[in-house]
Design a protein around this motif. Sequence first.
Motif, PDB file in Angstrom:
ATOM      1  N   ASP A  43       0.815  -1.224   0.000  1.00 13.43           N
ATOM      2  CA  ASP A  43       0.000   0.000   0.000  1.00 13.43           C
ATOM      3  C   ASP A  43       0.845   1.269   0.000  1.00 13.43           C
ATOM      4  O   ASP A  43       0.309   2.376   0.049  1.00 13.43           O
ATOM      5  CB  ASP A  43      -0.906   0.037   1.239  1.00 13.43           C
ATOM      6  N   GLU A  46       0.231   4.153  -2.657  1.00 16.22           N
ATOM      7  CA  GLU A  46      -1.082   4.759  -2.453  1.00 16.22           C
ATOM      8  C   GLU A  46      -1.062   5.617  -1.186  1.00 16.22           C
ATOM      9  O   GLU A  46      -1.618   6.706  -1.139  1.00 16.22           O
ATOM     10  CB  GLU A  46      -2.142   3.652  -2.364  1.00 16.22           C
ATOM     11  N   ARG A  47      -0.372   5.142  -0.147  1.00 18.07           N
ATOM     12  CA  ARG A  47      -0.267   5.889   1.112  1.00 18.07           C
ATOM     13  C   ARG A  47       0.497   7.193   0.890  1.00 18.07           C
ATOM     14  O   ARG A  47       0.140   8.232   1.428  1.00 18.07           O
ATOM     15  CB  ARG A  47       0.418   5.049   2.189  1.00 18.07           C
ATOM     16  N   LYS A 143      -7.747  -4.357   7.008  1.00 15.44           N
ATOM     17  CA  LYS A 143      -7.610  -5.497   6.090  1.00 15.44           C
ATOM     18  C   LYS A 143      -8.062  -6.804   6.724  1.00 15.44           C
ATOM     19  O   LYS A 143      -7.423  -7.840   6.588  1.00 15.44           O
ATOM     20  CB  LYS A 143      -6.177  -5.615   5.584  1.00 15.44           C
TER      21      LYS A 143
END
Length: 167
Positions: A43, A46-47, A143
């Motif tokens: 991630d 995107e983070r 998640k």
Amino acid sequence: MMILRFHENDTEEVVSLFYETVHSVNARDYSREQVEAWAALEDKSERINRWKRSLNENLTFVVKVNDRIVGFADLTFNGYLDRLFVHKEYQRQGVASLLVDKLESEAKRLKLQAIETESSITAKAFFTHRGYVTVRQQTVERKGVYLTNLKMRKELSATSFTRTIHE
């Protein structure tokens, strides 16, 4: 140690520090599965994009030593201390205190009555020592994995006034 305002160019270094801290320091209090869910490496890009925007919108400060970021923290204009992370090699050296002192000073300048945060188990003692009280323990899901953290709050000065939308 120098405390500076966050600049957009700091984003990748800040996000890397976050990942390293969660996977090393917070791993003392959270399982491997929890740490992976909290800071999943897949991630990261995107983070970086999300944090670039939010860190710019908030009151965000970094601490640098020899031009290297060793800690960062941010506060929303509503008094929410969103993130506070210190590099594993700079734990217990005053970095977190320097950052929170700065954020609390800014909150008082904005006439906020309190600061709230969602503290990890790892950071609970730090916040408690600084006068934050636990409002409640809570479970958050990342998640499909559940992690425990603590909703904490610190009242600022009794003479502070709530910041209104009209200011």
